[in-house]
Design an enzyme around this catalytic site. Structure first.
Site, PDB file in Angstrom:
ATOM      1  CE  LYS A  71      -2.677   1.417   3.400  1.00 48.70           C
ATOM      2  NZ  LYS A  71      -3.992   1.785   4.327  1.00 48.70           N
ATOM      3  NE  ARG A 114      -5.353  -0.362   6.949  1.00 45.55           N
ATOM      4  CZ  ARG A 114      -4.845   0.579   7.526  1.00 45.55           C
ATOM      5  NH1 ARG A 114      -5.303   1.235   8.557  1.00 45.55           N
ATOM      6  NH2 ARG A 114      -3.574   0.783   6.968  1.00 45.55           N
ATOM      7  CB  THR A 141     -12.866   9.451   5.753  1.00 46.98           C
ATOM      8  OG1 THR A 141     -12.901  10.796   4.996  1.00 46.98           O
ATOM      9  CG2 THR A 141     -13.203   8.246   4.709  1.00 46.98           C
ATOM     10  CG  ASP A 162     -16.448  16.096  13.332  1.00 47.97           C
ATOM     11  OD1 ASP A 162     -15.770  17.160  13.255  1.00 47.97           O
ATOM     12  OD2 ASP A 162     -15.960  15.144  12.831  1.00 47.97           O
ATOM     13  CB  ALA A 218      -2.609   8.227  18.104  1.00 51.28           C
ATOM     14  CG  ASP A 219      -1.874   8.080  11.616  1.00 46.30           C
ATOM     15  OD1 ASP A 219      -1.497   8.855  12.318  1.00 46.30           O
ATOM     16  OD2 ASP A 219      -2.451   7.849  10.527  1.00 46.30           O
TER      17      ASP A 219
END
Lengths: 319, 319
Positions: A71, A114, A141, A162, A218-219
């Site tokens: 990816k 995913r 999203t 939000d 948190a990526d």
């Protein structure tokens, strides 16, 4: 100079969403976590290619079930301000035995499915058996897809929160859920956070016994959605320790010395039964989802099968 | 769920070879080495995804000139026995400012051009001014492109050597060069090796003063084409120290303790003038080419420009 001409499908995001529904995404994602936990699916660490000041590209490889996936995906946080997608790119699926390219797939659809599915799979494995009410904090999203995946496996109704009121309203309307504020969303049985991670959206004062938190925002290094004191009070789970401790929600706890490897259980180990999940109805569980290439492989595999079986339309190209 | 529909070109290997001739590949590759040496083009380490027993996939990112590249490429050494290509995959080119995908390009064509071009660029920078005769040891795909790139910038004629007589004959016939044995090829002014790296093809006894060797075959751990004693007698150059010392030809010397960082000059530093190249006509120079993603970026940029300027035909697809 002899190269075989191969006709490979180029699969649009629209086709991905038409072929793979949220319930299938959750089922496939569970399988990915299980196979990874058993060592059947493998995945080297993802690589970041910084592109300052815009964001970064990530190259995420994985292999399993005879397939190899790459990816190539962006995280360009400020793209929203320019009306451009934050997450975009392509998935390339190859045959792990011959090396042949099998498909090129639009990437944000795979990522959404995913990512949402991981939140839902974590709830299925870790939330209380009687949990139903959902809180979504961050209705962009991926928040939307987490909500859809949770709804698809029987959770809800929920509270959508939000800072952008229209995002919360749109999602609530779609699912027949309601709009609420952050605090209300954080009080539900299953709480999903998918915010930019620039400030905590789960405070220690929000926690009540028995809740399950799936924290997805948190990526990357420096992001955090949960107060350190709240993390200390939860039973901790993650998708993969290496990623979560380096750049996920747990990274701050690790840096502060309050989170160590032995405190954290990988979701796949719970799913295979090799580690304990929730121990009591009173525990508060927290799943740190950093996003794994094996999850993308699970969705890409489903997409490729759908194409191969004629359930999905795609252009084909020759390289 | 709002994603822009983008029409992006999918560019075949045939179109790449028609649009980019070997001389342009050499020029572009030189620029890549220079920009990388100046820190303008950047590149994290490539990631290997093993696929035993067949080989491995490599994810290779790079960024420069407003473009971001990811090459997803196989090295499946035993594919030849099955009539399948060893090197295949795709290059994805993205806009480094917006993240938008700009092109998908067949990968082995890009790899061949940039690999051959690196050998030629190293000769241009490091061989003696009066060098002309070429030896090619290993006349497979990349050996052939090294020969074409060298011929395109004025080297030759040459001696083509390969354990497969037909490979050597085909290449020799194409370029009007001759077929010879390994020893004869190794005696030329500029010697290129592109073998599987399972046994040395350059022995210490082959070396004579003033030669230039471009060794391309050892692109992964455990491969070697040059006797350690021969390496010790050469002035050493490489494309990038990190890659070359970890998995290139120089890795064995590093492990044996005879090659250290200060012994090895990066080609880009020679091209920018910040490091010394050949110091005398008597020196024997050796360039270890492990293959860099910035080289792929140089070719992909040229290919994309050719498409954008209408000099190249390609299918377009929407994601």
């Amino acid at each position: 100079m002899n190269r075989p001409m191969t006709a490979i499908p180029v699969i649009s995001g629209k086709a991905v969403f038409e072929a793979i529904d949220p319930a299938e995404a959750v089922g496939r994602t569970r399988i990915a976590f299980e196979r990874h936990a058993r060592g059947e699916w493998v995945m080297p660490a993802k690589v970041y290619l910084d592109s300052p000041p815009h964001g970064d590209f990530r190259a995420m490889p994985a292999r399993g079930d005879g397939l190899a996936l790459l990816k190539w995906v962006t995280s360009f946080p400020h793209n929203t301000e320019r009306g451009l997608p934050v997450v975009r790119g392509v998935v390339v699926l190859s045959d792990a035995t011959t090396g042949e390219e099998l498909a090129v797939i639009e990437c944000s659809s795979v990522t959404s499915l995913r990512t949402g599915a991981a939140a839902a799979a974590s709830a299925q494995a870790l939330a209380r058996a009687d949990a139903s009410a959902v809180g979504i904090i961050g209705c962009g999203t991926n928040g939307g897809w987490a909500a859809r995946c949770l709804a698809a496996i029987g959770y809800g109704p929920g509270v959508c929160a939000d800072v952008r009121a229209d995002a919360a309203e749109t999602l609530a309307r779609e699912l027949g859920w309601k709009v609420g504020d952050r605090e209300e969303a954080a009080a539900q049985d299953v709480v999903v956070t998918v915010t930019p991670g620039e400030q905590p959206v789960i405070l220690a004062s929000d926690l009540r016994p028995g809740q399950h938190f799936a924290v997805l925002g948190a990526d990357a290094h420096g992001k955090a959605e949960v107060e350190l004191e709240a993390i200390e009070r939860c039973r901790l789970f993650c998708d993969e320790w290496e990623q979560a401790s380096a750049g996920g929600e747990l990274a701050n706890g690790v840096q502060a010395g309050v989170v160590r490897r032995e405190h954290v259980t990988q979701l796949g180990d719970v799913l295979t039964g090799s580690a304990e999940g929730r121990r009591s109805d009173a525990e508060t569980t927290l799943f740190d989802s950093t996003g794994l290439a094996i999850q993308d492989l699970a969705i890409a595999q489903a997409v490729y099968e759908a194409w191969r079986d004629g359930r999905l339309e795609a252009q084909t190209v020759s390289l």
